[in-house]
Design an enzyme around this catalytic site. Structure first.
Site, PDB file in Angstrom:
ATOM      1  N   SER A 112       0.845  -1.185   0.000  1.00 44.26           N
ATOM      2  CA  SER A 112       0.000   0.000   0.000  1.00 44.26           C
ATOM      3  C   SER A 112       0.890   1.248   0.000  1.00 44.26           C
ATOM      4  CB  SER A 112      -0.960  -0.045   1.186  1.00 44.26           C
ATOM      5  OG  SER A 112      -2.014   0.857   1.000  1.00 44.26           O
TER       6      SER A 112
ATOM      7  N   ASP B 193      -9.604  -3.983  -5.264  1.00 44.51           N
ATOM      8  CA  ASP B 193      -9.008  -3.170  -4.211  1.00 44.51           C
ATOM      9  C   ASP B 193      -9.685  -1.805  -4.145  1.00 44.51           C
ATOM     10  OD1 ASP B 193      -7.309  -1.802  -2.451  1.00 44.51           O
ATOM     11  OD2 ASP B 193      -5.535  -2.837  -3.183  1.00 44.51           O
TER      12      ASP B 193
ATOM     13  N   HIS C 176      -7.906  -5.228  -1.243  1.00 47.61           N
ATOM     14  CA  HIS C 176      -6.685  -4.696  -0.627  1.00 47.61           C
ATOM     15  C   HIS C 176      -6.040  -5.670   0.354  1.00 47.61           C
ATOM     16  CE1 HIS C 176      -4.148  -1.190  -0.052  1.00 47.61           C
ATOM     17  NE2 HIS C 176      -4.236  -1.305   1.242  1.00 47.61           N
TER      18      HIS C 176
END
Length: 716
Positions: free
Chosen positions: A568, A653, A688
């Site tokens: 991320s 995501d 995610h």
């Protein structure tokens, strides 16, 4: 079937060595031809700056544009290429998966916690991916009541997450959220625990959590915008009234803030919290009168954060108002404006106050000092305060599930790089602590076989950055050993040292594992965060590079054997450091990486973008645009040799959209030099956080490890 000859993959029968003067890689890879993405002209024009973005079209699946099918074809071609390149590791991946899965106790049970007369816990069964949420009335010897069988509920879904379990004050109803797409957008259901039936009430597009008023029929929840996924409204839902009982009670006008709703532990107050990076605001409502009007506790103030803890006779306010590392104030229950705040715990330059957990006679204060977490217990009767002692060089301690207000017992979690996750109950009155459970490592685990260290690297501007390190005894510090360096460094999130049983598969094969506690996190206090965000963001990247150079200088590893990993915002870190110092790393794993910073921050339709302005800056402002552009990984790819890369993402995501890593990989392939590999894998079913099952995620870990082991020539 959609075809594009650019995406055809050619697999040769022979393996070739990719070693040459431009790369350290000595691994042998199949003679596969990587997908070459089509280039389509698109210009970004802002602040008089024109930038060609030939891979902009890759957001069409997200935008439901005309090239959606071509996007999917490209992602699938990349998946096929990655599978082909790692084909000779498939058996090893299977071995790693079963090895890591074998350490997990399949039939297990969480430590029960007491709430309103019931003991609640979850338990897992052998071979099952999920769990059962259960309770027992009054005693742990009472009959078990299964409230939710998530194993059964998840049948038939590629992804399934149940969240936000909330029991009504009369113990008769359970509200919970379900996400079956992995975009963190939940549908709320309510179950009658007496009949076992779901009520007809159903609420879509929520954050998943709910808060009960004391009337047992009114719920407060956070509603999400269907496009941006921003939490923008708090709504009140009355059971049985359908849409007519669903009312907006708060709407956030500042799209840089996140909002949520909860309840004070003593059950007296419903609390709405609205907060961004720089300011926050709390609204209160009497939980006995859910149809009343929320009252502002203290109107938001510029660059002031505060949160509120309700005691029986007063409120405590945790705030950075005039206190960089936060201080604790107090005020009467009926006079909450700032003019009535008085100092309760003063500000300290060397201690960050991060949280307060309240009980009838005590508060527990979570703090950070010298980069380590600590817990202080303070009596509300006489003000006496003491700290819990833990006795390790690098560790993590945190308050665990503490839902009871009228108790002298605080539950906390403890772990370190060598200590499995442990749950303790601590009697705040007698100062006795009881180990309730330690994570069992099936097959046996001896902490004495591993060594953990805490190091400090002096970085370019003289700052000392902590590094947490673990390896197996006998690890040779001769510069020839492999080391995986992990980093994040954003949002003030601290990457504390914790145990991970999967990591043993890495350590037992000769790797060291290190965490660089770089600026942008909050390990060393609030200033640590502020020195790594906005116009100071590059400190995060240079800190990580300097930590790597320090580990090399101390002979823990060398650039031939050094690897990096981040996800991320940590994926942004990976993208930045390989642009700035590509020669340092033999391989890098970038998970769901935020690498197209400028374009994402310019597009307010992308989920969560506006919430991030106080973290990265608003590129509609020229200075922020120029600074962001100067480090954004996608913008700064050059014709040079990059390290070997494994990039992973999820099609669904919601935090970092799939097209950021897709564009990045395509542009890297176009521009880079050398024979080093770039592997890109998109999980077509997840978002995610990856897989939802408690074992499936290990397949991703096995893939990551297989990539590292292949580069090191480790085959078993």
């Amino acid at each position: 079937m959609h075809k594009n000859w650019n995406y055809m993959i050619i697999i040769g029968a022979m393996a070739i060595s990719c070693s040459d003067k431009m790369t350290k890689n000595t691994a042998s890879w199949p003679t596969a031809t990587a997908p070459i993405a089509e280039k389509k002209m698109h210009n970004r024009i802002i602040h008089g700056d024109t930038i060609a973005d030939d891979y902009y079209w890759m957001n069409d699946y997200f935008k439901k544009g005309p090239d959606s099918a071509e996007v999917i074809a490209y992602l699938e071609a990349e998946n096929s290429y990655t599978s082909a390149m790692l084909q000779d590791t498939e058996k090893f991946q299977e071995v790693l998966f079963h090895e890591m899965k074998g350490r997990i106790k399949e039939k297990d049970e969480s430590v029960p916690y007491l709430k309103n007369g019931y003991y609640y816990y979850s338990r897992t069964e052998e071979g099952k991916q999920y769990y059962k949420f259960c309770r027992k009335k009054g005693s742990l010897d009472a009959p078990e009541e299964i409230l939710l069988d998530v194993d059964d509920m998840a049948e038939g879904y590629a992804y399934y997450a149940a969240s936000g379990f909330s029991i009504s004050p009369d113990n008769k109803l359970l509200a919970f959220g379900v996400d079956t797409v992995s975009r963190r957008e939940y549908t709320i259901y309510v179950k009658n625990l007496e009949t076992g039936e779901l009520l007809p009430d159903k609420i879509d597009r929520t954050s998943g959590g709910t808060t009960w008023a004391n009337d047992n029929k009114t719920l407060f929840y956070t509603a999400k915008n269907p496009v941006t996924l921003l939490s923008e409204k708090i709504r009140r839902y009355t059971l049985g009234l359908g849409a007519g009982g669903d009312v907006v009670v708060y709407e956030e006008k500042d799209n840089t803030n996140y909002i949520g709703v909860g309840k004070s532990k003593n059950g007296k107050h419903i609390m709405i919290y609205s907060g961004g990076t720089l300011s926050s605001e709390v609204h209160l409502l009497d939980a006995d009168h859910p149809n009343g009007v929320f009252k502002v506790f203290q109107p938001r103030m510029k660059e002031v954060l505060y949160s509120v803890t309700a005691l029986a006779d007063r409120f405590l306010i945790l705030t950075n108002d005039g206190a960089k590392n936060f201080q604790v104030m107090e005020c009467p229950l009926d006079k909450t404006d700032k003019e009535h705040w008085k100092e309760f715990i003063p500000h300290r330059e060397d201690v960050l106050v991060s949280d307060i957990d309240e009980f009838k006679d005590y508060i527990v204060i979570s703090e950070r000092k010298n980069g380590l977490t600590q817990m202080a217990v303070r009596s509300l009767k006489d003000g006496h305060q003491h700290y819990l002692d833990f006795g390790e060089a690098a560790y993590t301690v945190y308050p665990s599930t503490n839902v009871e207000y009228n108790t002298d017992m605080v539950r906390y979690g403890y772990t370190s790089l060598v200590t499995p996750s442990s749950t303790f109950d601590y009697n705040m009155n007698t100062k006795e602590k009881t180990l309730r459970k330690q994570q069992e490592i099936v097959g046996g685990y001896d902490a004495d076989h591993y060594v953990t260290e805490r190091l400090f690297a002096t970085v370019a501007d003289g700052t000392q950055v902590p590094i947490s390190l673990v390896y197996k005894k006998g690890f040779p510090k001769n510069g020839n050993s492999p080391l995986l360096l992990y980093g994040y460094g954003s949002y003030g999130m601290s990457m504390d040292p914790t145990f991970n049983s999967s990591r043993l598969s890495l350590l037992d094969r000769g790797f060291a594992y290190a965490i660089a506690h770089i600026r942008g996190g909050e390990e060393m206090g609030r200033q640590w965060y502020e020195d790594g965000k906005m116009m100071n963001k590059k400190n995060t990247f240079t800190d990580f590079i300097d930590c790597a150079n320090y580990l090399i200088s101390q002979k823990y590893t060398s650039s031939d054997h050094l690897y990096a990993q981040g996800g991320s915002a940590g994926g942004l870190l990976m993208g930045a450091v390989i642009n700035m110092a590509p020669e340092l790393w033999n391989g890098v794993i970038a998970q769901v990486p935020f690498v197209d910073v400028v374009n994402t921050m310019l597009d307010e339709t992308i989920p969560l973008t506006t919430n991030e302005y106080d973290e990265w800056g608003n590129p509609n402002e020229q200075a922020a645009y120029a600074y962001m552009k100067s480090y954004s990984p996608y913008e700064n790819i050059e014709a040079k040799a990059y390290p070997n890369l494994l990039v992973t993402t999820g099609l669904h995501d919601s935090q970092v959209q799939y097209f950021e890593p897709a564009k990045w990989v395509a542009k890297l392939r176009e521009i880079k030099q050398g024979n080093q590999v770039i592997l890109f894998k998109t999980d077509m079913s997840y978002g995610h956080g990856g897989a939802s099952g408690r074992f499936d995620y290990l397949k991703d870990v096995a893939l990551n490890y297989a990539f590292l082991f292949k580069l090191e020539g480790i085959t078993e």
